[in-house]
Write a protein that holds these residues in place. Sequence first.
Motif, PDB file in Angstrom:
ATOM      1  N   SER A  74     -55.625  74.905  10.931  1.00 24.99           N
ATOM      2  CA  SER A  74     -56.819  75.441   9.992  1.00 24.99           C
ATOM      3  C   SER A  74     -57.960  74.300  10.499  1.00 24.99           C
ATOM      4  O   SER A  74     -59.111  74.564   9.859  1.00 24.99           O
ATOM      5  N   TYR A  75     -57.782  73.546  11.460  1.00 27.19           N
ATOM      6  CA  TYR A  75     -58.986  72.475  11.557  1.00 27.19           C
ATOM      7  C   TYR A  75     -59.394  72.817  13.071  1.00 27.19           C
ATOM      8  O   TYR A  75     -58.878  73.129  13.847  1.00 27.19           O
ATOM      9  N   GLY A  76     -60.541  72.521  12.865  1.00 27.26           N
ATOM     10  CA  GLY A  76     -61.488  72.716  14.421  1.00 27.26           C
ATOM     11  C   GLY A  76     -61.043  71.110  14.936  1.00 27.26           C
ATOM     12  O   GLY A  76     -60.151  70.631  14.871  1.00 27.26           O
ATOM     13  N   SER A  77     -62.222  70.617  15.482  1.00 28.84           N
ATOM     14  CA  SER A  77     -62.087  69.152  16.157  1.00 28.84           C
ATOM     15  C   SER A  77     -62.070  68.100  15.428  1.00 28.84           C
ATOM     16  O   SER A  77     -61.811  66.999  15.569  1.00 28.84           O
ATOM     17  N   GLY A  78     -62.658  68.348  14.050  1.00 24.30           N
ATOM     18  CA  GLY A  78     -62.845  67.429  12.946  1.00 24.30           C
ATOM     19  C   GLY A  78     -61.732  67.438  11.923  1.00 24.30           C
ATOM     20  O   GLY A  78     -60.808  67.760  12.109  1.00 24.30           O
ATOM     21  N   THR A  79     -62.326  66.943  10.790  1.00 24.63           N
ATOM     22  CA  THR A  79     -61.389  66.875   9.668  1.00 24.63           C
ATOM     23  C   THR A  79     -61.620  67.949   8.600  1.00 24.63           C
ATOM     24  O   THR A  79     -60.954  67.914   7.817  1.00 24.63           O
ATOM     25  N   ARG A  80     -62.619  68.632   8.791  1.00 20.41           N
ATOM     26  CA  ARG A  80     -62.882  69.771   8.066  1.00 20.41           C
ATOM     27  C   ARG A  80     -62.441  70.946   8.279  1.00 20.41           C
ATOM     28  O   ARG A  80     -62.342  71.426   9.498  1.00 20.41           O
ATOM     29  N   SER A  81     -62.016  71.757   7.502  1.00 14.53           N
ATOM     30  CA  SER A  81     -61.458  73.176   8.148  1.00 14.53           C
ATOM     31  C   SER A  81     -62.329  74.186   8.579  1.00 14.53           C
ATOM     32  O   SER A  81     -63.437  74.092   7.975  1.00 14.53           O
ATOM     33  N   SER A  82     -62.075  74.733   9.637  1.00 13.79           N
ATOM     34  CA  SER A  82     -63.007  75.771  10.306  1.00 13.79           C
ATOM     35  C   SER A  82     -62.913  76.982   9.449  1.00 13.79           C
ATOM     36  O   SER A  82     -63.664  77.915   9.862  1.00 13.79           O
ATOM     37  N   GLY A  83     -61.862  77.213   8.628  1.00 15.53           N
ATOM     38  CA  GLY A  83     -61.680  78.491   7.954  1.00 15.53           C
ATOM     39  C   GLY A  83     -61.014  79.487   8.728  1.00 15.53           C
ATOM     40  O   GLY A  83     -60.652  80.576   8.229  1.00 15.53           O
ATOM     41  N   VAL A  84     -60.631  79.127   9.934  1.00 12.54           N
ATOM     42  CA  VAL A  84     -59.660  79.998  10.800  1.00 12.54           C
ATOM     43  C   VAL A  84     -58.441  79.360  11.095  1.00 12.54           C
ATOM     44  O   VAL A  84     -58.336  78.260  11.236  1.00 12.54           O
ATOM     45  N   VAL A  85     -57.413  80.180  10.778  1.00 10.23           N
ATOM     46  CA  VAL A  85     -56.086  79.553  10.877  1.00 10.23           C
ATOM     47  C   VAL A  85     -55.787  80.242  12.464  1.00 10.23           C
ATOM     48  O   VAL A  85     -55.812  81.460  12.518  1.00 10.23           O
ATOM     49  N   ARG A  86     -55.288  79.437  13.223  1.00  6.90           N
ATOM     50  CA  ARG A  86     -54.489  79.678  14.464  1.00  6.90           C
ATOM     51  C   ARG A  86     -53.112  79.321  14.337  1.00  6.90           C
ATOM     52  O   ARG A  86     -52.636  78.382  14.088  1.00  6.90           O
ATOM     53  N   ILE A  87     -52.564  80.228  15.037  1.00  6.33           N
ATOM     54  CA  ILE A  87     -51.039  79.962  15.376  1.00  6.33           C
ATOM     55  C   ILE A  87     -50.867  79.171  16.707  1.00  6.33           C
ATOM     56  O   ILE A  87     -51.256  79.810  17.719  1.00  6.33           O
ATOM     57  N   SER A 138     -54.746  71.871  -0.451  1.00  3.39           N
ATOM     58  CA  SER A 138     -55.442  73.097  -1.010  1.00  3.39           C
ATOM     59  C   SER A 138     -54.781  74.382  -1.222  1.00  3.39           C
ATOM     60  O   SER A 138     -55.030  75.463  -2.005  1.00  3.39           O
ATOM     61  N   GLY A 139     -53.737  74.534  -0.212  1.00  9.03           N
ATOM     62  CA  GLY A 139     -53.086  75.973  -0.459  1.00  9.03           C
ATOM     63  C   GLY A 139     -53.539  76.810   0.572  1.00  9.03           C
ATOM     64  O   GLY A 139     -53.050  78.083   0.604  1.00  9.03           O
ATOM     65  N   LEU A 140     -54.757  76.447   0.956  1.00  9.53           N
ATOM     66  CA  LEU A 140     -55.449  77.674   2.025  1.00  9.53           C
ATOM     67  C   LEU A 140     -54.701  78.034   3.144  1.00  9.53           C
ATOM     68  O   LEU A 140     -54.563  79.229   3.303  1.00  9.53           O
ATOM     69  N   LEU A 179     -51.503  77.860   3.807  1.00 11.57           N
ATOM     70  CA  LEU A 179     -50.104  78.213   3.370  1.00 11.57           C
ATOM     71  C   LEU A 179     -50.475  79.701   2.818  1.00 11.57           C
ATOM     72  O   LEU A 179     -49.261  80.502   2.885  1.00 11.57           O
ATOM     73  N   SER A 180     -51.418  79.986   2.030  1.00  5.05           N
ATOM     74  CA  SER A 180     -51.559  81.182   1.507  1.00  5.05           C
ATOM     75  C   SER A 180     -51.736  82.320   2.759  1.00  5.05           C
ATOM     76  O   SER A 180     -51.139  83.250   2.804  1.00  5.05           O
ATOM     77  N   TRP A 181     -52.406  81.791   3.680  1.00  4.11           N
ATOM     78  CA  TRP A 181     -52.622  82.425   4.980  1.00  4.11           C
ATOM     79  C   TRP A 181     -51.312  82.791   5.437  1.00  4.11           C
ATOM     80  O   TRP A 181     -50.899  83.953   5.954  1.00  4.11           O
ATOM     81  N   LEU A 182     -50.353  82.014   5.736  1.00  2.00           N
ATOM     82  CA  LEU A 182     -49.152  81.797   6.285  1.00  2.00           C
ATOM     83  C   LEU A 182     -48.226  82.784   5.575  1.00  2.00           C
ATOM     84  O   LEU A 182     -47.486  83.470   6.147  1.00  2.00           O
ATOM     85  N   LEU A 183     -48.117  82.889   4.393  1.00  2.43           N
ATOM     86  CA  LEU A 183     -47.309  83.377   3.533  1.00  2.43           C
ATOM     87  C   LEU A 183     -47.518  84.700   3.702  1.00  2.43           C
ATOM     88  O   LEU A 183     -46.831  85.675   4.028  1.00  2.43           O
ATOM     89  N   ALA A 184     -48.765  85.491   3.463  1.00  2.53           N
ATOM     90  CA  ALA A 184     -49.376  86.554   4.036  1.00  2.53           C
ATOM     91  C   ALA A 184     -49.031  87.381   5.351  1.00  2.53           C
ATOM     92  O   ALA A 184     -48.345  88.277   5.566  1.00  2.53           O
ATOM     93  N   ASN A 185     -49.083  86.236   6.137  1.00  4.56           N
ATOM     94  CA  ASN A 185     -48.768  86.593   7.642  1.00  4.56           C
ATOM     95  C   ASN A 185     -47.225  86.859   7.735  1.00  4.56           C
ATOM     96  O   ASN A 185     -46.833  88.022   8.212  1.00  4.56           O
ATOM     97  N   LEU A 186     -46.542  86.167   7.132  1.00  2.69           N
ATOM     98  CA  LEU A 186     -44.871  86.358   7.166  1.00  2.69           C
ATOM     99  C   LEU A 186     -44.474  87.527   6.539  1.00  2.69           C
ATOM    100  O   LEU A 186     -43.689  88.213   6.900  1.00  2.69           O
ATOM    101  N   ARG A 187     -45.209  87.633   5.281  1.00  2.00           N
ATOM    102  CA  ARG A 187     -44.961  88.961   4.530  1.00  2.00           C
ATOM    103  C   ARG A 187     -45.191  90.003   5.071  1.00  2.00           C
ATOM    104  O   ARG A 187     -44.333  91.056   5.073  1.00  2.00           O
ATOM    105  N   SER A 188     -46.046  90.242   6.154  1.00  2.00           N
ATOM    106  CA  SER A 188     -46.370  91.317   6.885  1.00  2.00           C
ATOM    107  C   SER A 188     -45.545  91.655   8.095  1.00  2.00           C
ATOM    108  O   SER A 188     -45.636  92.731   8.568  1.00  2.00           O
TER     109      SER A 188
END
Length: 184
Positions: free
Chosen positions: A73-86, A108-110, A112-121
Motif C-alpha cells: 500500500s506504499y508508493g515510492s516513499g513511506t506514506r501510503s498511496s491509498g492504493v493496495v496492489r497485489i 493501522s489495519g488499512l 489488512l482491511s482491504w486484504l480481508l475484503a478481497n479474500l472474502r470475495s
Amino acid sequence: MDAKDMGADLEKVLLTEEQISTRLSEMAAQIDADYAGRKLLLVGVLRGAVMVMADLARKLHSPLEMDWMAVSSYGSGTRSSGVVRILKDLDSDLDGRHVLIVEDIIDSGLTLSWLLANLRSRGPASVEIATLLRKPEAAKVEVDVRYVGFDIPPEFVVGYGLDYAEDYRHLPFVGTLAPHVYGG
C-alpha cells in the motif's frame, strides 16, 4: 544473532524468543480447538510473516496447507498511496476453504482491511486473522483479529520477520532500535 551481537544498535528487547514461542504454542492450541475436524489454509503475508507462519505452522496439529501473498500500500516513499496492489497473488483457490491470514504485525489495519475484503470475495467458508503483534493505539480502521499474540505500544519494532531497511528480520526476538540507527 542475539541481542549482544547487535551492540549499540539495540535499544531494548521487547519480546524474547521464549516469550514468542510460548505465545505461538498457546495460539496454536486455540486454533487447533477452533478448527477441529477442518483443514486450514494458512495465508502468509510476505515478507514479514515468514517467521510467524513457519513457527505457528509447526506448532499446529490441524491438517493444513500454506500459501503466500504479497501486497503493498506504499508508493515510492513511506506514506501510503491509498492504493493496495497485489504483488504476488495466491496459488490456491479459496472456494469453500477455511482461511487463516497470518500476519507479523497489525498497525493501522488499512491494508489488512482491504486484504480481508478481497479474500472474502473469493468464496471461502471462513476467513480469520492471526497476528503475532498488534498496535491498538495505531489502528485507523477496526479489523476483527481472532488470534493476537501480543498487543504492543506504538513503537517501531524489528526482529522475528520485521525489518528496518531490509535488515534485522532474522533476529529471534522483537526489539526496538536505538535512535542513531534510523536517525530518530
